[in-house]
Design a protein around this motif. Structure first.
Motif, mmCIF file in Angstrom:
data_model
loop_
_atom_site.group_PDB
_atom_site.id
_atom_site.type_symbol
_atom_site.label_atom_id
_atom_site.label_comp_id
_atom_site.label_asym_id
_atom_site.label_seq_id
_atom_site.Cartn_x
_atom_site.Cartn_y
_atom_site.Cartn_z
ATOM 1 N N LEU A 8 29.634 29.927 34.325
ATOM 2 C CA LEU A 8 29.575 28.563 33.815
ATOM 3 C C LEU A 8 30.952 28.164 33.317
ATOM 4 O O LEU A 8 31.646 28.971 32.690
ATOM 5 C CB LEU A 8 28.552 28.453 32.679
ATOM 6 N N ALA A 9 31.338 26.915 33.582
ATOM 7 C CA ALA A 9 32.665 26.432 33.214
ATOM 8 C C ALA A 9 32.629 25.836 31.816
ATOM 9 O O ALA A 9 31.784 24.988 31.509
ATOM 10 C CB ALA A 9 33.151 25.398 34.220
ATOM 11 N N VAL A 10 33.553 26.289 30.959
ATOM 12 C CA VAL A 10 33.678 25.793 29.593
ATOM 13 C C VAL A 10 35.116 25.343 29.380
ATOM 14 O O VAL A 10 36.053 26.072 29.731
ATOM 15 C CB VAL A 10 33.305 26.883 28.562
ATOM 16 N N PRO A 11 35.337 24.149 28.807
ATOM 17 C CA PRO A 11 36.716 23.722 28.538
ATOM 18 C C PRO A 11 37.412 24.688 27.580
ATOM 19 O O PRO A 11 36.787 25.235 26.659
ATOM 20 C CB PRO A 11 36.543 22.335 27.906
ATOM 21 N N LEU A 12 38.689 24.891 27.807
ATOM 22 C CA LEU A 12 39.436 25.813 26.952
ATOM 23 C C LEU A 12 39.452 25.337 25.503
ATOM 24 O O LEU A 12 39.439 26.144 24.573
ATOM 25 C CB LEU A 12 40.864 25.954 27.487
ATOM 26 N N SER A 13 39.463 24.025 25.287
ATOM 27 C CA SER A 13 39.505 23.490 23.927
ATOM 28 C C SER A 13 38.210 23.751 23.161
ATOM 29 O O SER A 13 38.178 23.646 21.941
ATOM 30 C CB SER A 13 39.786 21.988 23.960
ATOM 31 N N ALA A 14 37.121 24.067 23.873
ATOM 32 C CA ALA A 14 35.850 24.346 23.205
ATOM 33 C C ALA A 14 35.756 25.776 22.718
ATOM 34 O O ALA A 14 34.842 26.117 21.965
ATOM 35 C CB ALA A 14 34.691 24.045 24.156
ATOM 36 N N LEU A 15 36.675 26.613 23.142
ATOM 37 C CA LEU A 15 36.623 28.031 22.794
ATOM 38 C C LEU A 15 37.100 28.236 21.359
ATOM 39 O O LEU A 15 38.139 27.717 20.948
ATOM 40 C CB LEU A 15 37.499 28.830 23.758
ATOM 41 N N ALA A 16 36.315 28.965 20.579
ATOM 42 C CA ALA A 16 36.663 29.279 19.199
ATOM 43 C C ALA A 16 36.388 30.759 18.950
ATOM 44 O O ALA A 16 35.857 31.463 19.821
ATOM 45 C CB ALA A 16 35.883 28.410 18.226
ATOM 46 N N GLU A 17 36.756 31.229 17.766
ATOM 47 C CA GLU A 17 36.568 32.646 17.445
ATOM 48 C C GLU A 17 36.072 32.763 16.012
ATOM 49 O O GLU A 17 36.537 32.071 15.102
ATOM 50 C CB GLU A 17 37.889 33.408 17.616
ATOM 51 N N PHE A 59 39.793 33.480 32.766
ATOM 52 C CA PHE A 59 40.458 32.223 32.475
ATOM 53 C C PHE A 59 40.897 31.587 33.785
ATOM 54 O O PHE A 59 41.341 32.269 34.705
ATOM 55 C CB PHE A 59 41.669 32.448 31.570
ATOM 56 N N THR A 60 40.754 30.267 33.881
ATOM 57 C CA THR A 60 41.143 29.533 35.073
ATOM 58 C C THR A 60 42.108 28.424 34.688
ATOM 59 O O THR A 60 42.409 28.221 33.499
ATOM 60 C CB THR A 60 39.907 28.927 35.769
ATOM 61 N N ALA A 61 42.577 27.692 35.706
ATOM 62 C CA ALA A 61 43.511 26.597 35.443
ATOM 63 C C ALA A 61 42.834 25.460 34.679
ATOM 64 O O ALA A 61 43.504 24.687 33.981
ATOM 65 C CB ALA A 61 44.086 26.082 36.763
ATOM 66 N N ASP A 62 41.505 25.332 34.791
ATOM 67 C CA ASP A 62 40.783 24.236 34.143
ATOM 68 C C ASP A 62 40.108 24.629 32.838
ATOM 69 O O ASP A 62 39.610 23.762 32.127
ATOM 70 C CB ASP A 62 39.722 23.678 35.095
ATOM 71 N N GLY A 63 40.049 25.898 32.523
ATOM 72 C CA GLY A 63 39.380 26.336 31.308
ATOM 73 C C GLY A 63 39.022 27.800 31.390
ATOM 74 O O GLY A 63 39.845 28.630 31.779
ATOM 75 N N VAL A 64 37.758 28.117 31.041
ATOM 76 C CA VAL A 64 37.296 29.503 31.109
ATOM 77 C C VAL A 64 35.946 29.526 31.813
ATOM 78 O O VAL A 64 35.170 28.574 31.746
ATOM 79 C CB VAL A 64 37.174 30.137 29.698
ATOM 80 N N ASN A 65 35.692 30.636 32.490
ATOM 81 C CA ASN A 65 34.388 30.880 33.089
ATOM 82 C C ASN A 65 33.622 31.844 32.192
ATOM 83 O O ASN A 65 34.137 32.904 31.821
ATOM 84 C CB ASN A 65 34.532 31.453 34.499
ATOM 85 N N VAL A 66 32.402 31.453 31.868
ATOM 86 C CA VAL A 66 31.586 32.202 30.916
ATOM 87 C C VAL A 66 30.418 32.824 31.660
ATOM 88 O O VAL A 66 29.755 32.162 32.471
ATOM 89 C CB VAL A 66 31.080 31.268 29.797
ATOM 90 N N SER A 67 30.158 34.097 31.361
ATOM 91 C CA SER A 67 29.068 34.805 32.040
ATOM 92 C C SER A 67 27.775 34.793 31.246
ATOM 93 O O SER A 67 26.702 34.975 31.819
ATOM 94 C CB SER A 67 29.482 36.251 32.328
ATOM 95 N N SER A 68 27.830 34.565 29.934
ATOM 96 C CA SER A 68 26.604 34.539 29.136
ATOM 97 C C SER A 68 26.866 33.784 27.839
ATOM 98 O O SER A 68 28.010 33.634 27.404
ATOM 99 C CB SER A 68 26.111 35.962 28.834
#
Length: 378
Positions: free
Chosen positions: A294-303, A330-339
Motif C-alpha cells: 500500500l502506498a503511503v505519502p512520506l509526509s504521513a510517516l511518523a515515529e 521507500f520509493t520516489a513518491d513515498g513509502v510502500n507499506v506491507s501491514s
C-alpha cells in the motif's frame, strides 16, 4: 414590599457575602474553562491506496561506450610525445603518442648489415656450388665435394632468409614506437604521459567507440529477478529532463560484486546525438507488485517509541489515533507499506508532530469532502 431574598440578606449579612463569593467563583471557573478548551487542530489528510500492479524501480548509472579499448605500445620505451587529450575524436591511423625510437632504429641498422652479409654469403656459396658442379662434371672432384658445396649454399640462403625476417621485425618495432588508433572513437582516458617509461602493453590511452552507447547500473540482489536481457526500460538524463528514450537490457552480470553485493546490468541505448559519454542517466524499470503493498505519502510517516506509525483519521468522530505500520520500501513518491493500514484509510499527511490519540482534527475546506458521513473504513 420586600422580597424574601432582601429580607434574608438584611437579617443575615453573612449569607449575602457567601452568595456573592459563590457567584464570583462560578463565573471565574466558567471563564477559565472557556480559555483552556483545546482548539480543533486543522490537518491535511491523504487516502491510502493500493500500489499499481506495476511499480517503477529507479536506478542511476553512467553512459558508457559498449566497446572501450585501452591502447598501449607494443614495445617498451620512454614516451617523448603525447598528441591527444581526453575528449578528442580520433580516426584509424591517427597517432596518439610516441616513444623514443633510437634503440629500435639502431636495431634496424644492425639487421640491415646482417642481411647484407648474408646476401654476400649466399652469392659466395652460389659460386662455390657452381664451380664444384663444373669440376665434378669433368671428373676432377669427388661427388662429396659437390654435396658439401650444395649444403653450404642452402645454409647461406637460410641465413639470408633469417636476416630478412630480423630486419622486418626491427622495422616493425620502429613503427610500434608510434601509438596509433585502430578505430574511430573518442579518447576517454589518458593513463601515461610524456616522460614516463612504459613496458610493452601498458595502457596509455583509452578510446571508446562513439556509435554504440549504453548505461551501466548496479541492481541489488532483491531486484535482479526483474531484469532479463531484452527487457524495455526508460532512460532519462540529468542534463536534459526533457530527453527520455527507451533502452533495452543487453547484459546481466552472472555474479554479484564482491564488495557492493550488487549485479551489473548494461542497458543498450539507441543512437541519439544528445546522449554523450559520461552523462548521468536515470533508468526506470517496471516491476510487478506481487506483494500487495500500500502506498503511503512520506509526509504521513511518523515515529513513536522507535516504531513507524501513521495517524489514522476516524471519519465518524473526526479524531485521530496512532497505528503501527511496517515499511517495505521507500520509493520516489513515498513509502510502500506491507501491514498496518488498509485501502481507503485516511491518514494525516501534514502536521503529524502535533498529533496525539483521540485528538479532534479539522480539515481544510477543500479536503472536507474526504470525511463525508458515508465514508467508512473498509
Amino acid at each position: 414590599m420586600t422580597s424574601l431574598r432582601d429580607f434574608l440578606f438584611s437579617k443575615f449579612p453573612a449569607l449575602a457575602l457567601v452568595f456573592a463569593l459563590a457567584l464570583g467563583v462560578s463565573g471565574c471557573s466558567e471563564e477559565k474553562q472557556a480559555e483552556t478548551k483545546e482548539p480543533i487542530r486543522p490537518v491535511k489528510i491523504a487516502r491510502i491506496s493500493a500500489t499499481s500492479h506495476e511499480q517503477a524501480a529507479i536506478y542511476s548509472g553512467t553512459v558508457k561506450a559498449r566497446v572501450e579499448t585501452s591502447l598501449g605500445f607494443r614495445v617498451a620505451g620512454k614516451i617523448i610525445e603525447r598528441r591527444v587529450n581526453v575528449g578528442d575524436r580520433v580516426r584509424p591511423g591517427d597517432i596518439l603518442a610516441r616513444i623514443d625510437p633510437t634503440d629500435y632504429q639502431l636495431s634496424v641498422r644492425t639487421a640491415e648489415a646482417s642481411l647484407a652479409a648474408a646476401e654476400t654469403a649466399v652469392a659466395t656459396a652460389d659460386l662455390a656450388n657452381k664451380r664444384a658442379q663444373q669440376l665434378f662434371d669433368k671428373s676432377v672432384t669427388a661427388k662429396s665435394q659437390v654435396e658439401q658445396a650444395r649444403l653450404n649454399y642452402d645454409q647461406a640462403v637460410s641465413t639470408r632468409d633469417a636476416a630478412i625476417s630480423t630486419l622486418d621485425q626491427a622495422r616493425n618495432q620502429v613503427s610500434y614506437t608510434e601509438l596509433k588508433s585502430d578505430r574511430e572513437g573518442i579518447v576517454t582516458a589518458i593513463s601515461s604521459d610524456t616522460g614516463a617509461v612504459v613496458a610493452a602493453g601498458t595502457p596509455v590511452a583509452t578510446v571508446a567507440l562513439d556509435n554504440e552507447k549504453e548505461v551501466q547500473i548496479a541492481v541489488p540482489e532483491g531486484d535482479i529477478a526483474d531484469f532479463r536481457p531484452g527487457k524495455t526500460v526508460k532512460a532519462s538524463f540529468w542534463s536534459d529532463h526533457t530527453l527520455a528514450i527507451d533502452g533495452r537490457v543487453r547484459e546481466v552480470s552472472g555474479s554479484a560484486d564482491t564488495q557492493s553485493r550488487t549485479f551489473a546490468v548494461r542497458i543498450s541505448l539507441p543512437d541519439n546525438a544528445q546522449v554523450l559519454l559520461g552523462m548521468t542517466a536515470t533508468i526506470e524499470a517496471a516491476r510487478e507488485n506481487t506483494r500487495g503493498y500500500l502506498a503511503v505519502p512520506l509526509s504521513a510517516l511518523a515515529e513513536r517509541n522507535g516504531q513507524k506509525i501513521v495517524w489514522v483519521v476516524d471519519p465518524q468522530t473526526s479524531t485521530v489515533s496512532a497505528r503501527e505500520i511496517r515499511v517495505a520500501e521507500f520509493t520516489a513518491d513515498g513509502v510502500n507499506v506491507s501491514s498496518g493500514v488498509k485501502p481507503d484509510d485516511l491518514v494525516v499527511a501534514a502536521g503529524t508532530q502535533f498529533m496525539r490519540d483521540d485528538l479532534k482534527v479539522k480539515l481544510p475546506q477543500e479536503e472536507s469532502a474526504l470525511l463525508r458521513p458515508s465514508d467508512t473504513v473498509r
